[in-house]
Design a protein around this motif. Sequence first.
Motif, PDB file in Angstrom:
ATOM      1  N   GLU A  18      27.909  19.444  -6.061  1.00  0.00           N
ATOM      2  CA  GLU A  18      27.710  18.372  -5.084  1.00  0.00           C
ATOM      3  C   GLU A  18      28.869  17.390  -5.062  1.00  0.00           C
ATOM      4  O   GLU A  18      29.265  16.896  -4.000  1.00  0.00           O
ATOM      5  CB  GLU A  18      26.407  17.627  -5.390  1.00  0.00           C
ATOM      6  CG  GLU A  18      25.146  18.430  -5.151  1.00  0.00           C
ATOM      7  CD  GLU A  18      24.932  18.720  -3.684  1.00  0.00           C
ATOM      8  OE1 GLU A  18      24.568  17.807  -2.929  1.00  0.00           O
ATOM      9  OE2 GLU A  18      25.120  19.880  -3.294  1.00  0.00           O
ATOM     10  N   ALA A  19      29.409  17.095  -6.230  1.00  0.00           N
ATOM     11  CA  ALA A  19      30.494  16.119  -6.302  1.00  0.00           C
ATOM     12  C   ALA A  19      31.717  16.574  -5.521  1.00  0.00           C
ATOM     13  O   ALA A  19      32.337  15.782  -4.792  1.00  0.00           O
ATOM     14  CB  ALA A  19      30.869  15.861  -7.767  1.00  0.00           C
ATOM     15  N   ALA A  67      25.477   9.464   5.778  1.00  0.00           N
ATOM     16  CA  ALA A  67      24.772   8.540   6.674  1.00  0.00           C
ATOM     17  C   ALA A  67      25.433   8.490   8.042  1.00  0.00           C
ATOM     18  O   ALA A  67      26.652   8.378   8.163  1.00  0.00           O
ATOM     19  CB  ALA A  67      24.728   7.139   6.066  1.00  0.00           C
ATOM     20  N   GLY A  68      24.620   8.629   9.096  1.00  0.00           N
ATOM     21  CA  GLY A  68      25.143   8.561  10.450  1.00  0.00           C
ATOM     22  C   GLY A  68      25.880   9.796  10.904  1.00  0.00           C
ATOM     23  O   GLY A  68      26.519   9.798  11.955  1.00  0.00           O
ATOM     24  N   THR A  69      25.790  10.893  10.130  1.00  0.00           N
ATOM     25  CA  THR A  69      26.444  12.140  10.507  1.00  0.00           C
ATOM     26  C   THR A  69      25.384  13.182  10.842  1.00  0.00           C
ATOM     27  O   THR A  69      24.185  12.923  10.800  1.00  0.00           O
ATOM     28  CB  THR A  69      27.325  12.679   9.362  1.00  0.00           C
ATOM     29  OG1 THR A  69      26.477  13.206   8.319  1.00  0.00           O
ATOM     30  CG2 THR A  69      28.199  11.581   8.767  1.00  0.00           C
ATOM     31  N   ILE A  70      25.826  14.393  11.141  1.00  0.00           N
ATOM     32  CA  ILE A  70      24.913  15.479  11.459  1.00  0.00           C
ATOM     33  C   ILE A  70      24.022  15.821  10.267  1.00  0.00           C
ATOM     34  O   ILE A  70      22.956  16.419  10.400  1.00  0.00           O
ATOM     35  CB  ILE A  70      25.718  16.724  11.921  1.00  0.00           C
ATOM     36  CG1 ILE A  70      24.867  17.614  12.822  1.00  0.00           C
ATOM     37  CG2 ILE A  70      26.258  17.494  10.740  1.00  0.00           C
ATOM     38  CD1 ILE A  70      24.713  17.101  14.207  1.00  0.00           C
ATOM     39  N   MET A  71      24.443  15.413   9.058  1.00  0.00           N
ATOM     40  CA  MET A  71      23.694  15.702   7.826  1.00  0.00           C
ATOM     41  C   MET A  71      22.792  14.554   7.402  1.00  0.00           C
ATOM     42  O   MET A  71      22.219  14.573   6.311  1.00  0.00           O
ATOM     43  CB  MET A  71      24.673  16.050   6.698  1.00  0.00           C
ATOM     44  CG  MET A  71      25.408  17.352   6.918  1.00  0.00           C
ATOM     45  SD  MET A  71      26.904  17.534   5.915  1.00  0.00           S
ATOM     46  CE  MET A  71      28.113  16.746   6.992  1.00  0.00           C
ATOM     47  N   HIS A  72      22.651  13.564   8.249  1.00  0.00           N
ATOM     48  CA  HIS A  72      21.871  12.361   7.943  1.00  0.00           C
ATOM     49  C   HIS A  72      20.435  12.718   7.556  1.00  0.00           C
ATOM     50  O   HIS A  72      19.750  13.481   8.240  1.00  0.00           O
ATOM     51  CB  HIS A  72      21.874  11.445   9.171  1.00  0.00           C
ATOM     52  CG  HIS A  72      21.269  10.098   8.939  1.00  0.00           C
ATOM     53  ND1 HIS A  72      21.880   9.143   8.175  1.00  0.00           N
ATOM     54  CD2 HIS A  72      20.103   9.553   9.375  1.00  0.00           C
ATOM     55  CE1 HIS A  72      21.133   8.042   8.159  1.00  0.00           C
ATOM     56  NE2 HIS A  72      20.043   8.275   8.870  1.00  0.00           N
ATOM     57  N   HIS A  73      19.974  12.159   6.437  1.00  0.00           N
ATOM     58  CA  HIS A  73      18.590  12.331   5.952  1.00  0.00           C
ATOM     59  C   HIS A  73      18.234  13.796   5.632  1.00  0.00           C
ATOM     60  O   HIS A  73      17.056  14.129   5.537  1.00  0.00           O
ATOM     61  CB  HIS A  73      17.573  11.771   6.950  1.00  0.00           C
ATOM     62  CG  HIS A  73      17.459  10.277   6.903  1.00  0.00           C
ATOM     63  ND1 HIS A  73      16.762   9.558   7.836  1.00  0.00           N
ATOM     64  CD2 HIS A  73      17.962   9.363   6.030  1.00  0.00           C
ATOM     65  CE1 HIS A  73      16.837   8.266   7.557  1.00  0.00           C
ATOM     66  NE2 HIS A  73      17.570   8.131   6.466  1.00  0.00           N
ATOM     67  N   SER A  74      19.219  14.642   5.477  1.00  0.00           N
ATOM     68  CA  SER A  74      18.930  16.031   5.129  1.00  0.00           C
ATOM     69  C   SER A  74      18.522  16.123   3.667  1.00  0.00           C
ATOM     70  O   SER A  74      19.112  15.481   2.795  1.00  0.00           O
ATOM     71  CB  SER A  74      20.157  16.913   5.372  1.00  0.00           C
ATOM     72  OG  SER A  74      19.943  18.219   4.884  1.00  0.00           O
ATOM     73  N   LYS A  75      17.495  16.913   3.398  1.00  0.00           N
ATOM     74  CA  LYS A  75      17.045  17.130   2.023  1.00  0.00           C
ATOM     75  C   LYS A  75      17.779  18.304   1.374  1.00  0.00           C
ATOM     76  O   LYS A  75      17.583  18.581   0.183  1.00  0.00           O
ATOM     77  CB  LYS A  75      15.532  17.375   1.997  1.00  0.00           C
ATOM     78  CG  LYS A  75      14.706  16.166   2.422  1.00  0.00           C
ATOM     79  CD  LYS A  75      13.224  16.459   2.361  1.00  0.00           C
ATOM     80  CE  LYS A  75      12.385  15.206   2.641  1.00  0.00           C
ATOM     81  NZ  LYS A  75      12.640  14.637   3.965  1.00  0.00           N
ATOM     82  N   LEU A  76      18.580  19.002   2.138  1.00  0.00           N
ATOM     83  CA  LEU A  76      19.342  20.113   1.593  1.00  0.00           C
ATOM     84  C   LEU A  76      20.537  19.604   0.794  1.00  0.00           C
ATOM     85  O   LEU A  76      21.146  18.582   1.140  1.00  0.00           O
ATOM     86  CB  LEU A  76      19.855  21.014   2.716  1.00  0.00           C
ATOM     87  CG  LEU A  76      18.825  21.820   3.488  1.00  0.00           C
ATOM     88  CD1 LEU A  76      19.490  22.506   4.671  1.00  0.00           C
ATOM     89  CD2 LEU A  76      18.152  22.840   2.599  1.00  0.00           C
ATOM     90  N   PRO A  77      20.906  20.287  -0.272  1.00  0.00           N
ATOM     91  CA  PRO A  77      22.115  19.884  -1.007  1.00  0.00           C
ATOM     92  C   PRO A  77      23.360  20.092  -0.154  1.00  0.00           C
ATOM     93  O   PRO A  77      23.378  20.937   0.756  1.00  0.00           O
ATOM     94  CB  PRO A  77      22.108  20.813  -2.226  1.00  0.00           C
ATOM     95  CG  PRO A  77      21.283  21.985  -1.814  1.00  0.00           C
ATOM     96  CD  PRO A  77      20.241  21.449  -0.881  1.00  0.00           C
ATOM     97  N   LEU A  78      24.385  19.339  -0.444  1.00  0.00           N
ATOM     98  CA  LEU A  78      25.637  19.471   0.308  1.00  0.00           C
ATOM     99  C   LEU A  78      26.231  20.867   0.148  1.00  0.00           C
ATOM    100  O   LEU A  78      26.872  21.379   1.071  1.00  0.00           O
ATOM    101  CB  LEU A  78      26.646  18.418  -0.149  1.00  0.00           C
ATOM    102  CG  LEU A  78      26.406  16.988   0.315  1.00  0.00           C
ATOM    103  CD1 LEU A  78      27.462  16.059  -0.267  1.00  0.00           C
ATOM    104  CD2 LEU A  78      26.388  16.898   1.833  1.00  0.00           C
ATOM    105  N   THR A  79      26.017  21.484  -0.998  1.00  0.00           N
ATOM    106  CA  THR A  79      26.545  22.837  -1.193  1.00  0.00           C
ATOM    107  C   THR A  79      25.961  23.808  -0.169  1.00  0.00           C
ATOM    108  O   THR A  79      26.661  24.706   0.304  1.00  0.00           O
ATOM    109  CB  THR A  79      26.231  23.332  -2.619  1.00  0.00           C
ATOM    110  OG1 THR A  79      24.835  23.140  -2.901  1.00  0.00           O
ATOM    111  CG2 THR A  79      27.067  22.596  -3.655  1.00  0.00           C
TER     112      THR A  79
END
Length: 310
Positions: A18-19, A67-79
Motif C-alpha cells: 500500500e505504501a 479523497a476527491g478522486t475516482i477512488m474516493h471512499h473505496s474499501k478496496l486496497p490501493l494494490t
Amino acid sequence: MIDFPRSLIEFQQRFGDEAACAQYLAAARWPDGFVCPGCGGGKAWRLETKPWTYECAGCGRQTSVTAGTIMHHSKLPLTAWFWAAYLMATHSNGISALQLQRQLAFGSYKTAWLICAKLRCSMLAPGRSPLAGLVEVDETQIACRSKNDPVTGGGGRSHQGKMLVVGAVEVEDGGLGPGRIRLSQVADYSAASLHAFLADNVAAGATAKTDGWSGYPGAAGVTHDPHVVGEMAAHIVLPWVHRIFSNLKVWALGVYHGLRRKHLQSYLDEFVFRFNRRRTRHAAFRSLLGIAAAQPPRPYKMLISPEAAA
C-alpha cells in the motif's frame, strides 16, 4: 515521473504494498508537491493516525491521497486498484470484469464491474487535442442484443436493432498508417449529429475524407473531401477507419461477447484510449492513473444511471 513498470515482475516489485501505491498516487496527483483542495495552500504534514492523509497547515483540512478522486471512499486496497489499472491499460485487448474478478480474487462480480467502470471513466483525457490533417470519417452499426431489440437488425441504414457509431482516424505518412482515432455513439446520421461529432473531434482546418454521405457537407471549419463509393467497396476508399471498425467489432465480441446500449460510449472510450496508446502500452498505465487521480468521485448510483434511462 517518467519511469513505469514494463512487465508484471517489475510491477510487483514496484507496487507490492500500500505504501508504494500511495506514494506513486500522491506524486501523480501533486507532481509539484501537496496542494490543499480547500484553500490551495502548499504546506501540510502527514498524519500518523490516518494512512496517507495530509493536514493543511493553513486551513486544517485533512485530505487523503484518494479523497476527491475516482477512488474516493473505496474499501478496496490501493494494490487492487493498481493491478486493475495495469491490466486494463497494458493488455492489448483489455480485460472484462469477469476476468478481472477471477484474476484479482474479488469477492463479487459487482466489485469487479464497479472498478472497471470507474477506470473506464478515467480513459477520457480532459483537454485532449482534436484530430488534425487528413482525417477519414465514416459511420458504422454495431448489432445490439437486448430484450428490447429484435433478433435481427434492419437492412441498410435502418436503425432497427443497431447501435450507431461514427468514427474518425488521422491518416499518417501519406496514407501508410493510422494515427489517433475517435469514436462516438450517435442518435442518427443526420447533419446535426455528424457536424457535432466533427466539431468536437476534428481540428479547424483539417480535411474530412468521407464516402460522400449527405450529412457531412457544411461542417464549420472543416474541408470536406467526399469520395462517393457507388459500387466500390467502402474499405477501398476509407481503409483505415474501416479497419478500426473491424477491430472494434472483433474486440467487442471477443472480450465482452457483444456490447449493449447501456454505457456504450464508455466502452468506445476504452477502445480509443488503448488504441491511441498502442505504441506506449505500459506508459498507458501511468496515463490512466494520472487521469483517475484527477477525476471526481463516481458512486455506484451515478455509474448505473444510464441503465435506468436506457
